[in-house]
Design an enzyme around this catalytic site. Structure first.
Site, PDB file in Angstrom:
ATOM      1  CG  HIS A 331      -9.810  38.890  31.502  1.00  0.00           C
ATOM      2  ND1 HIS A 331      -8.677  38.467  30.990  1.00  0.00           N
ATOM      3  CD2 HIS A 331      -9.061  39.562  29.863  1.00  0.00           C
ATOM      4  CE1 HIS A 331      -8.214  38.554  31.042  1.00  0.00           C
ATOM      5  NE2 HIS A 331      -8.016  39.547  29.908  1.00  0.00           N
ATOM      6  CB  CYS A 332     -13.668  34.418  33.433  1.00  0.00           C
ATOM      7  SG  CYS A 332     -12.276  35.022  34.249  1.00  0.00           S
TER       8      CYS A 332
END
Length: 340
Positions: A331-332
């Site tokens: 997600h980062c």
């Protein structure tokens, strides 16, 4: 009345932005470490591209490496970069009252002006991505990152006090001031505040507690949370605290939340200490869920939980061990653009 609304991550998406690693601690100290980083970013991009077009921002000095690893699987935009965490350096896309696409620039400052971070180039990326998407850029009055928030698309947000009230980001700010800005820019009427993120993420080289590694909305009223079941790990207490807060919370529509525990990997430590490996840090994109895996016995169970949480989507695990060694997860390194 809010000016904007941030869609849920489960809404249809136009494309995903990523940034290719080009230097610093993300590449590491050796040629082998650098190739491991490039290979992992490329594996995530290729998995995403099965469902959604990917635009990769690439520092000019890293163009040959990016093309060597990715070929024609993505489109390329050459931009100067400090690092490669697109969720945080890029804008958060929202819609205005007429449905137009806007991009919130969170004034990125190296996760609270951390001594080890460089952000002179990365602080310009939100504006550059907004321009690439022909979206109206909107400067926020606060400092935040995309990893510091998660919304249900119906007015509810998850956030951590350790990030939003961090004096390195928003010195002197109050919860009510932060909530007012989230209301104005994201259409949020209810912030569910968690105290902190995972233990390692609160250490020197972490973000000071991003929420997207701890808990996320799978759907309105449904929250997945990181469940560290081993009492010897300090995140066992964090999980208990998060669960307690969520059990008492209601969303913007007054609903109690349905909580879905996602067991942490069985791996507890690496050479740096307690790990913050988490299956929560996945990307939902159109027909797919790009999920973290760790060559861990709990990988398969986590994938099954995600498949039930996101029915009708294919769960695609990608080994995220090299990402977490550098401070984040899938997600980062990704940022979605809503479908126009």
């Amino acid at each position: 009345m809010s000016e904007f609304l941030m869609p849920a991550e489960t809404d249809p998406q136009e494309r995903i932005y990523m940034a290719f690693p080009s230097g610093g601690y993300t590449l590491g100290d050796t040629a082998e470490e650098a190739e491991a980083a490039r290979g992992t970013w490329a594996a995530v991009a290729k998995a995403v591209a099965r469902f959604t077009p990917v635009t990769m921002l690439v520092d000019p000095q890293a163009e040959s490496d990016a093309r060597r690893h990715l070929g024609q699987d993505v489109s390329y935009e050459l931009r100067e970069l400090d690092d490669a965490w697109m969720r945080d350096i890029g804008p958060t896309f929202v819609r205005d009252a007429s449905g137009g696409l806007c991009a919130i620039d969170w004034n990125f400052n190296g996760w609270g002006a951390q001594s080890w971070a460089s952000w002179g180039k990365d602080s310009k990326i939100a504006a550059q991505v907004a321009q690439l998407e022909n979206a109206t850029r909107v400067r926020s009055s606060i400092t935040n990152e995309g990893g510091g928030i998660h919304v249900d698309g119906e007015g509810t947000m998850l956030a951590t006090r350790s990030v939003q009230l961090d004096p390195g980001r928003n010195p002197g700010a109050t919860e009510s001031q932060i909530e007012a800005e989230f209301a104005r820019q994201l259409g949020v009427s209810k912030v569910i505040w968690l105290e902190r993120g995972l233990t390692r993420d609160n250490k020197e080289f972490g973000t000071r507690g991003h929420v997207d590694i701890v808990a996320c909305f799978a759907a309105p009223g449904v929250v997945l949370y990181h469940d560290q079941q081993d009492p010897t790990h300090p995140d066992h207490a964090v999980s208990a605290e998060v669960r307690g807060i969520l059990e008492q919370a209601v969303d913007a529509k007054g609903r109690r939340l349905r909580l879905v525990p996602v067991p942490a990997p069985t791996t507890l430590e690496d050479e740096e200490g307690w790990v913050d490996y988490s299956y929560i840090n996945h990307l939902v994109t159109n027909g797919g869920v790009i999920a973290c895996s760790f060559n861990d016995p709990n990988d398969a169970q986590a994938a099954r939980i995600l498949a039930r949480a996101y029915p009708g989507r294919d769960v695609v695990p990608v080994d995220a061990t090299e990402l977490y060694a550098r401070g984040g997860g899938i997600h980062c390194i990704t940022q979605q653009v809503p479908k126009r």
